[in-house]
Design an enzyme around this catalytic site. Structure first.
Site, mmCIF file in Angstrom:
data_model
loop_
_atom_site.group_PDB
_atom_site.id
_atom_site.type_symbol
_atom_site.label_atom_id
_atom_site.label_comp_id
_atom_site.label_asym_id
_atom_site.label_seq_id
_atom_site.Cartn_x
_atom_site.Cartn_y
_atom_site.Cartn_z
ATOM 1 N N HIS A 88 -9.070 -0.190 -0.557
ATOM 2 C CA HIS A 88 -8.528 1.069 0.208
ATOM 3 C C HIS A 88 -9.601 2.099 0.643
ATOM 4 O O HIS A 88 -10.422 2.207 0.026
ATOM 5 C CB HIS A 88 -7.329 1.668 -0.848
ATOM 6 C CG HIS A 88 -6.581 2.688 -0.187
ATOM 7 N ND1 HIS A 88 -7.017 3.990 0.118
ATOM 8 C CD2 HIS A 88 -5.440 2.774 0.332
ATOM 9 C CE1 HIS A 88 -6.118 4.406 0.789
ATOM 10 N NE2 HIS A 88 -4.851 3.793 0.944
ATOM 11 N N HIS B 164 1.951 4.696 -2.537
ATOM 12 C CA HIS B 164 1.304 5.533 -3.171
ATOM 13 C C HIS B 164 1.918 6.605 -3.893
ATOM 14 O O HIS B 164 2.831 6.982 -3.525
ATOM 15 C CB HIS B 164 0.140 6.344 -2.466
ATOM 16 C CG HIS B 164 -0.944 5.380 -1.796
ATOM 17 N ND1 HIS B 164 -1.950 4.562 -2.481
ATOM 18 C CD2 HIS B 164 -0.985 5.306 -0.273
ATOM 19 C CE1 HIS B 164 -2.514 3.745 -1.494
ATOM 20 N NE2 HIS B 164 -2.140 4.322 -0.282
ATOM 21 N N ASP C 142 2.074 2.036 3.880
ATOM 22 C CA ASP C 142 1.214 3.145 3.712
ATOM 23 C C ASP C 142 1.889 4.336 3.218
ATOM 24 O O ASP C 142 1.574 5.620 3.989
ATOM 25 C CB ASP C 142 0.045 3.532 4.717
ATOM 26 C CG ASP C 142 -1.220 4.114 4.222
ATOM 27 O OD1 ASP C 142 -1.324 4.622 3.155
ATOM 28 O OD2 ASP C 142 -1.990 4.517 5.134
ATOM 29 N N GLU D 46 0.791 -1.129 0.038
ATOM 30 C CA GLU D 46 0.088 0.004 0.011
ATOM 31 C C GLU D 46 0.996 1.220 0.132
ATOM 32 O O GLU D 46 1.168 2.045 1.031
ATOM 33 C CB GLU D 46 -0.844 0.115 1.348
ATOM 34 C CG GLU D 46 -1.945 1.047 1.266
ATOM 35 C CD GLU D 46 -2.839 1.058 2.490
ATOM 36 O OE1 GLU D 46 -3.495 2.021 2.808
ATOM 37 O OE2 GLU D 46 -3.075 -0.199 3.068
#
Length: 344
Positions: free
Chosen positions: A180, A25, A302, A23
């Site tokens: 998500h 980004h 994240d 995860e």
């Protein structure tokens, strides 16, 4: 010959583990421009960190800055995905155009540094049939490893049958879908999180609201029969199950109420995997192992939304009360096994 990333039965030096984050980004200017042009009621609160300040620079960088941050926290590979809310809040034509552009850029980025980057495709859910075809292209032609999805497409929930062509394609490809968080609808924000100033915004998004929103969307997929219709579909969720794992025993009777084919926990043990999303909590790790088992846990930091101290990502698993084999499964082995099963 056994790949060192396949942790099945593997014992070894924990310091040599390869860490893969699922995860992690990025964002691109064209997507930011499309978000900014939306009606404010359709804009996700994630637009602010994605377009302003230090996080905006981190999201936009797909080069040396990102690699340095990965090295700092101890991550070897980022599985890149377009940040919240993807293209799901856009109109269909814009979403289709941007899914193609984002996936081409992502594939090019992965090809440039395959030892450090993998990718989850962006899908234009406002045009589900085109999204399903794009998923197939992304996996079979671009070399991506599934897709990142968000629970709602404007006011439509992901379990609506019109989106089922995406699940059909994902199951056929054996390509995982990562579900998500996104900001709750305006009516929910107004009813539950208004009147508290900045604390209410935080409560309604990254502290609680995002996770309840995503947990409900995950439960809707199960209760609506998506996994009964597509029994080989694989979904990944972050933040240790987006609050659902902690209520799983309480929720158990809903399987009978909904007329599901299996007990609720079985969907989590066969169709759903969880990641920490940077929440490096030994307590949550133990809870997740107890409920779903170590084979259903993968890793994620994240990036850039959670800030780990120097070496923090790697240290979390190195210090966890786990065997080396289980440590390696979570660090990368479970993901590499799932990835190896994708039909290219």
């Amino acid at each position: 010959m056994t790949d060192r990333n396949d942790a099945s039965g593997l014992e070894g030096d924990a310091s040599a583990m390869r860490f893969v984050g699922l995860e992690e980004h990025f964002v691109v200017p064209d997507v930011l421009a499309a978000w900014q042009a939306l009606d404010p009621l359709l804009q996700d609160f994630a637009l602010i960190p994605a377009s302003k300040g230090e996080m905006a620079h981190q999201l936009a960088d797909l080069g040396e800055r990102r690699l340095a941050d990965m090295a700092e926290t101890g991550l070897d590979v980022q599985v890149l995905s377009l940040t919240t809310p993807g293209v799901q809040s856009l109109d269909a034509d814009a979403a289709v155009t941007l899914q193609f552009a984002a996936n081409e850029l992502l594939a090019e980025t992965v090809r440039s540094r395959p030892e450090h980057y993998q990718g989850l495709a962006t899908l234009a859910t406002p045009a589900p049939e085109k999204a399903a075809r794009e998923l197939e292209r992304a996996v079979t032609e671009l070399g991506l490893d599934g897709a990142m999805l968000y629970g709602r497409t404007r006011d439509e929930n992901l379990d609506d049958p019109r989106f089922w062509s995406i699940f059909e394609a994902a199951e056929a490809l054996r390509a995982p879908l990562y579900l998500h968080p996104q900001t709750p609808p305006p009516s929910v924000r107004e009813a539950y999180y208004s009147g508290l100033g900045a604390a209410g915004v935080a409560l309604g998004t990254h502290r609680l609201g995002w996770h309840y929103e995503t947990g409900v969307q995950l439960l809707r997929l199960i209760i609506s029969g998506v996994f009964d219709r597509f029994p080989d579909l694989q979904v990944v969720v972050g933040h240790w199950g987006e609050s659902v794992l902690f209520f799983l025993e309480r929720l158990a009777p809903i399987a009978a109420i909904a007329g599901l084919e299996r007990p609720l926990v079985e969907y989590f043990r066969t169709n759903i995997s969880v990641t920490p999303s940077g929440m490096f909590s030994p307590r949550y790790l133990r809870w997740a192992i107890d409920l779903v088992g170590v084979d259903r846990i993968m890793f994620a930091t994240d990036y850039p939304f959670e800030v780990a101290p120097s070496g923090g990502a790697r240290r979390f698993l190195q210090e966890a009360d786990l065997s080396d084999a289980d440590r390696m499964k979570i660090a990368s082995g479970n993901w590499e096994r799932m990835r190896a099963g994708i039909r290219r």
